[in-house]
Design an enzyme around this catalytic site. Structure first.
Site, short mmCIF file in Angstrom:
data_model
loop_
_atom_site.label_atom_id
_atom_site.label_comp_id
_atom_site.label_asym_id
_atom_site.label_seq_id
_atom_site.Cartn_x
_atom_site.Cartn_y
_atom_site.Cartn_z
CB SER A 121 4.87 13.88 4.57
OG SER A 121 3.61 13.27 4.74
N1 SAH Z 1 1.65 9.65 2.88
C1 SAH Z 1 1.27 10.66 1.90
C2 SAH Z 1 0.85 11.97 2.53
C3 SAH Z 1 -0.45 11.82 3.14
S1 SAH Z 1 -1.45 13.24 3.37
C4 SAH Z 1 2.35 10.90 0.88
O1 SAH Z 1 3.43 10.33 1.00
O2 SAH Z 1 2.10 11.66 -0.06
C5 SAH Z 1 -2.72 12.38 4.24
C6 SAH Z 1 -3.61 11.54 3.40
O3 SAH Z 1 -4.44 10.81 4.27
C7 SAH Z 1 -4.54 12.36 2.50
O4 SAH Z 1 -4.41 11.96 1.19
C8 SAH Z 1 -5.92 12.05 3.07
O5 SAH Z 1 -6.93 12.03 2.09
C9 SAH Z 1 -5.70 10.68 3.67
N2 SAH Z 1 -6.67 10.29 4.70
C10 SAH Z 1 -7.24 11.08 5.65
N3 SAH Z 1 -8.08 10.35 6.41
C11 SAH Z 1 -8.06 9.07 5.92
C12 SAH Z 1 -8.73 7.86 6.28
N4 SAH Z 1 -9.61 7.80 7.27
N5 SAH Z 1 -8.45 6.75 5.57
C13 SAH Z 1 -7.58 6.79 4.53
N6 SAH Z 1 -6.90 7.90 4.16
C14 SAH Z 1 -7.15 9.04 4.84
#
Ligand code: SAH
Length: 217
Positions: free
Chosen positions: A64
């Site tokens: 993010s």
């Molecule tokens: N917080 C992260 C950015 C997240 S991007 C950072 O600091 O880098 C969003 C993430 O959520 C992705 O890696 C995606 O694979 C994950 N995601 C999406 N749906 C999800 C779910 N149902 N359970 C767990 N993770 C999920």
């Protein structure tokens, strides 16, 4: 020792941008300063690590934008006593920032590749109060119990009732809610004595939250 003397200009700008955009909690600014974002981005993006933009990571996901990380963290009003759940580990960057301000962070990721690399990185960097789990944020294991704070970092078309029910009394949840490929709104839910207070904060764009553990690695 003064950190300022050795702070490179791009990190000074990074702090300045966060302040200018309204991040005012000293503890949050300090956590953002302490966690080296360059360690969490892909090697080819190192030079851009302190720009205020999201960047691509493995599995087609993103780390993010720093302002959004700081903003969501500030909205959580963390204390060192809090047990925090993050859904969407991605690079592990947000979890690292949370770990500086809370007692313990459990973070769940649906891609094994991302969960494994974030776990390795966080361990190697000494973020020992973060636990990375491969799993589905739409089906948080019952045995994890309730949390003081919950942060969702992937867009949910609507907020699952089961998730808000996992808040401890006076707990706070923050999540991007809205269509998968459009603009979402950050929603903050506070558990009160009588129910839940819901407030819409700002517009954001996150990658979609998808159900189930990813079949692709
Ligand atoms: N917080 C992260 C950015 C997240 S991007 C950072 O600091 O880098 C969003 C993430 O959520 C992705 O890696 C995606 O694979 C994950 N995601 C999406 N749906 C999800 C779910 N149902 N359970 C767990 N993770 C999920």
């Amino acid at each position: 020792m003064s950190a300022k003397a050795t702070t490179p200009p791009e990190k000074m700008m990074f702090q300045l941008t966060l302040r200018r955009r309204g991040i005012s909690e000293q503890a949050v600014l300090r956590a953002m300063e302490e966690v080296p974002r360059e360690a969490f981005v892909q090697e080819r993006d190192r030079a851009d690590a302190y720009r205020d933009s999201a960047l691509g990571i493995a599995c087609g996901q993103t780390i993010s934008q720093p302002f959004v990380v700081a903003y969501m963290t500030e909205q959580l009003k963390l204390t060192k006593a809090h047990r925090v759940l993050e859904i969407g580990t991605g690079s592990g960057y947000q979890a690292a920032v949370l770990s500086r301000l809370a007692a313990h962070v459990v973070t769940i990721e649906r891609f094994r590749t991302l969960a494994d690399s974030a776990r390795r990185l966080l361990e190697a960097r000494g973020y020992h109060n973060v636990e990375v789990m491969l799993g589905d944020g739409f089906a948080v294991p019952e045995q994890l119990g309730r949390f003081d704070r919950i942060i969702v970092t992937a867009a949910m078309t609507e907020l699952p009732e089961e998730l808000v029910q996992r808040l401890e009394p006076a707990g706070i949840l923050i999540a991007p809610v809205g269509p998968h490929h459009g603009v979402q709104t950050l929603v903050r839910v506070v558990r009160t004595a009588t129910g839940f207070d819901r407030k819409e904060l700002v517009d954001v764009r996150f990658v979609p939250a998808l159900p189930g553990i990813a079949q692709q690695l």
